[in-house]
Write an enzyme that holds these catalytic residues in place. Sequence first.
Site, short mmCIF file in Angstrom:
data_model
loop_
_atom_site.label_atom_id
_atom_site.label_comp_id
_atom_site.label_asym_id
_atom_site.label_seq_id
_atom_site.Cartn_x
_atom_site.Cartn_y
_atom_site.Cartn_z
N ASP A 104 0.82 -1.22 0.00
CA ASP A 104 0.00 0.00 0.00
C ASP A 104 0.85 1.27 0.00
O ASP A 104 0.39 2.33 0.40
CB ASP A 104 -0.97 0.00 1.19
CG ASP A 104 -2.11 0.98 1.02
OD1 ASP A 104 -2.48 1.26 -0.13
OD2 ASP A 104 -2.62 1.49 2.04
N ASP A 142 -3.22 -4.59 -5.40
CA ASP A 142 -2.49 -3.31 -5.55
C ASP A 142 -1.00 -3.48 -5.85
O ASP A 142 -0.31 -2.49 -6.09
CB ASP A 142 -2.63 -2.42 -4.31
CG ASP A 142 -4.06 -1.95 -4.08
OD1 ASP A 142 -4.87 -2.02 -5.02
OD2 ASP A 142 -4.37 -1.52 -2.96
N ASP A 294 -12.02 0.17 4.94
CA ASP A 294 -10.82 0.51 4.19
C ASP A 294 -9.84 1.31 5.04
O ASP A 294 -8.70 1.53 4.63
CB ASP A 294 -11.18 1.36 2.96
CG ASP A 294 -12.07 0.62 1.99
OD1 ASP A 294 -11.79 -0.56 1.71
OD2 ASP A 294 -13.06 1.22 1.51
#
Length: 314
Positions: A104, A142, A294
């Site tokens: 991330d 991601d 999230d």
Amino acid sequence: MSVRETPSPTPSPSRTETKRERTAAMPARIYRHPDSQVLDWVRAHSGDPRHAVIASRIAEQPAAVWFAEYAPETLTARVAAVTSGGAAQGRVPVLVPYAIPGRDCGGHSQGGAPDLDAYDAWIDRFAAGLGSGEVIVVLEPDSVAQAECLSAGERADRFASLARAGRVLKEANPRARVYFDAGHSGWNAPGKQAAWLRQAGAASPESSDGIFSNVSNFHTTADEVAYDRRVLDVLGGPAGLGAVIDTSRNGNGAPADGQWCDPAGRKLGRTPTLSTGEARIDAYLWVKLPGESDGCKGRPGTFTASYAYDLASS
């Protein structure tokens, strides 16, 4: 760390044919693992007025199981608990390895393995728990689409580790179907995403069964189908490569302002299925479990009943 060599994307006819046979033989139903935060909440809150809606519309649906803790010493057993449960019911588990270093880009969901050597060893332990039944692996959300934050050398090293991960997973269980990160339709252009995916091994049947998109996001299924097909066309590789789409929270599409962190006004999307009726779209999955934050309505990955109820009652 030096740049690692990535595998050739050129498929061999025999492996391509094997992949097609596996697709045709896959059982029709997805496994619902009995250990999840939403099921914990349902069991503990039978008197809550939101209980019936959350139980029927979220808790009863099969969803992916995430492995986001590095914890290598327990990893194989934790993976095996899920895959053996699915095999016992003749259903397909969906697993999400989520421990890539630099995860991330240091954002809400930062963490992961301390370095790529440790990650490679972690993947070995993950693969050891896959068993021999049908299983879907959504490899590192991601990790490709968000690679812009890495230097060119770091990006190449990460992509080499991802390609290796795909090979290790498929060697450990030839019936495992491994999908690579394509981001979503509102992110990178198909050509850019496909070029990165190719470097990460996603065009090689030795590593990959295709791509995934929309994980933890909200773009409509129609937009994702169109985007994934464009990425696959540019990616190349065997004709059997397909895509899986996260439909858990995309019932109202993405917010116009681009908000991605627990935005208001969203609702559940299509229920999980391995029969989409769409060419090159292998499955609609609930990868992000609705109600798990999230990072704005709660800590990343934690279940929030109010959020789940809003999604399920919209």
